[in-house]
Motif scaffolding. Structure first.
Motif, PDB file in Angstrom:
ATOM      1  N   SER A 189      15.925  56.322   5.561  1.00  0.00           N
ATOM      2  CA  SER A 189      15.461  55.530   6.701  1.00  0.00           C
ATOM      3  C   SER A 189      15.413  56.446   7.912  1.00  0.00           C
ATOM      4  N   GLU A 190      14.483  56.145   8.834  1.00  0.00           N
ATOM      5  CA  GLU A 190      14.386  56.865  10.103  1.00  0.00           C
ATOM      6  C   GLU A 190      14.230  55.831  11.208  1.00  0.00           C
ATOM      7  N   MET A 191      15.230  55.766  12.061  1.00  0.00           N
ATOM      8  CA  MET A 191      15.267  54.762  13.114  1.00  0.00           C
ATOM      9  C   MET A 191      15.333  55.440  14.477  1.00  0.00           C
ATOM     10  N   ASN A 192      14.817  54.753  15.483  1.00  0.00           N
ATOM     11  CA  ASN A 192      15.026  55.205  16.854  1.00  0.00           C
ATOM     12  C   ASN A 192      16.514  55.081  17.151  1.00  0.00           C
ATOM     13  N   ALA A 193      17.144  56.187  17.491  1.00  0.00           N
ATOM     14  CA  ALA A 193      18.589  56.193  17.728  1.00  0.00           C
ATOM     15  C   ALA A 193      18.974  55.580  19.066  1.00  0.00           C
ATOM     16  N   ASN A 194      17.991  55.311  19.920  1.00  0.00           N
ATOM     17  CA  ASN A 194      18.268  54.808  21.274  1.00  0.00           C
ATOM     18  C   ASN A 194      17.799  53.369  21.431  1.00  0.00           C
ATOM     19  N   LYS A 195      18.557  52.599  22.197  1.00  0.00           N
ATOM     20  CA  LYS A 195      18.231  51.192  22.458  1.00  0.00           C
ATOM     21  C   LYS A 195      17.447  51.003  23.743  1.00  0.00           C
ATOM     22  N   ASP A 196      17.213  52.103  24.488  1.00  0.00           N
ATOM     23  CA  ASP A 196      16.618  51.960  25.824  1.00  0.00           C
ATOM     24  C   ASP A 196      15.381  52.827  26.038  1.00  0.00           C
ATOM     25  N   GLN A 197      14.906  53.510  24.993  1.00  0.00           N
ATOM     26  CA  GLN A 197      13.714  54.333  25.168  1.00  0.00           C
ATOM     27  C   GLN A 197      13.000  54.541  23.837  1.00  0.00           C
ATOM     28  N   ASP A 238      15.288  60.473  20.199  1.00  0.00           N
ATOM     29  CA  ASP A 238      16.144  60.858  19.078  1.00  0.00           C
ATOM     30  C   ASP A 238      15.878  59.967  17.869  1.00  0.00           C
ATOM     31  N   LEU A 239      15.911  60.566  16.691  1.00  0.00           N
ATOM     32  CA  LEU A 239      15.756  59.856  15.423  1.00  0.00           C
ATOM     33  C   LEU A 239      17.094  59.816  14.689  1.00  0.00           C
ATOM     34  N   HIS A 240      17.378  58.686  14.072  1.00  0.00           N
ATOM     35  CA  HIS A 240      18.577  58.555  13.255  1.00  0.00           C
ATOM     36  C   HIS A 240      18.148  58.528  11.788  1.00  0.00           C
ATOM     37  N   GLY A 298      15.292  51.103  19.446  1.00  0.00           N
ATOM     38  CA  GLY A 298      16.099  50.389  18.466  1.00  0.00           C
ATOM     39  C   GLY A 298      15.407  50.034  17.169  1.00  0.00           C
ATOM     40  N   MET A 299      14.143  50.427  17.007  1.00  0.00           N
ATOM     41  CA  MET A 299      13.374  50.069  15.820  1.00  0.00           C
ATOM     42  C   MET A 299      13.175  51.305  14.927  1.00  0.00           C
TER      43      MET A 299
END
Length: 239
Positions: free
Chosen positions: A103-111, A73-75, A52-53
């Motif tokens: 911006s590049e964020m972790n697309a997942n909240k659990d990994q 995955d990257l967002h 999520g960061m």
């Protein structure tokens, strides 16, 4: 032949809780005057981002920025309105050119997401910002070298530089050869996983080896090995 060896445990390192980052070249809080670049290769960061960061919106200009997810995955979002998910086996390039914010964020909240972020100095300055992303099948680089970034290959993502990136997954004992596209270029070899011997130099996981003044590389996989090859001009000229 000239070589420069960067063992994994000699890289720069920064940890901010949400980000664990290793730097093959000077970057951010890590400065080493002997590790400013390898030819046109300016940055090779080995990043792990917490669930999520990520990196909030920030600007770039006149740099070719390649992202290669290793897991997760990257967002990606940018000032042109681009909104994409970059997954394992994808390769993304952003030609920052005259200026772009992203911006590049972790697309997942659990990994976690693990990815390589690589910067190459451009061939031509102030081009219109450009984005491209492609998926590559792992089978296409099994015991062979697959070009993923190139200025002259429609099957790869395009780069504003006479540079070529290649990936390979070799079985233990496999022997291969990489022929440079231009003998005046150099190649930076980064071992993503496993152990290999490159032109007689033994490399382990996350080691880097820059090689110049040669027209080919000999590669021997000592274990099952994944490597990234980055061929770049050694004489840097940007118009």
């Amino acid at each position: 032949m000239k070589t420069v060896l960067h063992k994994a445990n000699t890289r720069g390192h920064n940890s901010f809780g949400w980000l664990n980052s290793f730097h093959s070249f000077s970057f951010g809080h890590y400065y080493n005057p002997e590790r400013m670049h390898f030819g046109a290769l300016r940055v090779l960061n080995d990043d792990t981002v917490a669930a999520g960061m990520g990196f909030g919106k920030h600007p770039h200009d006149n740099m070719e920025i390649v992202s290669i997810p290793l897991s997760g995955d990257l967002h990606h979002q940018d000032s042109t309105g681009r909104n994409e998910i970059i997954r394992q086996h994808d390769v993304q390039i952003m030609s920052a050119g005259s200026g772009i914010a992203h911006s590049e964020m972790n697309a997942n909240k659990d990994q976690q997401v693990k990815f390589l972020q690589i910067w190459v100095m451009p061939k031509e300055l102030n081009i219109t910002p450009r984005y491209e992303q492609k998926s590559f099948k792992p089978a296409d680089r099994t015991n062979q070298i697959l070009t993923i970034v190139a200025p002259d290959n429609k099957d790869a993502v395009w780069i504003n530089q006479d540079a070529w990136f290649s990936l390979a997954n070799f079985d233990a004992g496999k022997i291969a050869e990489y022929k440079l596209k231009n003998s005046e270029n150099g190649v930076y070899v980064f071992v993503i996983g496993g152990d290999a011997t490159i032109n007689g130099v033994a490399l382990n996981e996350r080691d880097g080896l820059g090689i110049a003044e040669t027209d080919k590389l000999s590669i021997e996989a000592n274990t099952n090995t994944e490597i990234l090859l980055i061929e770049v001009p050694m004489n840097i000229n940007a118009d």
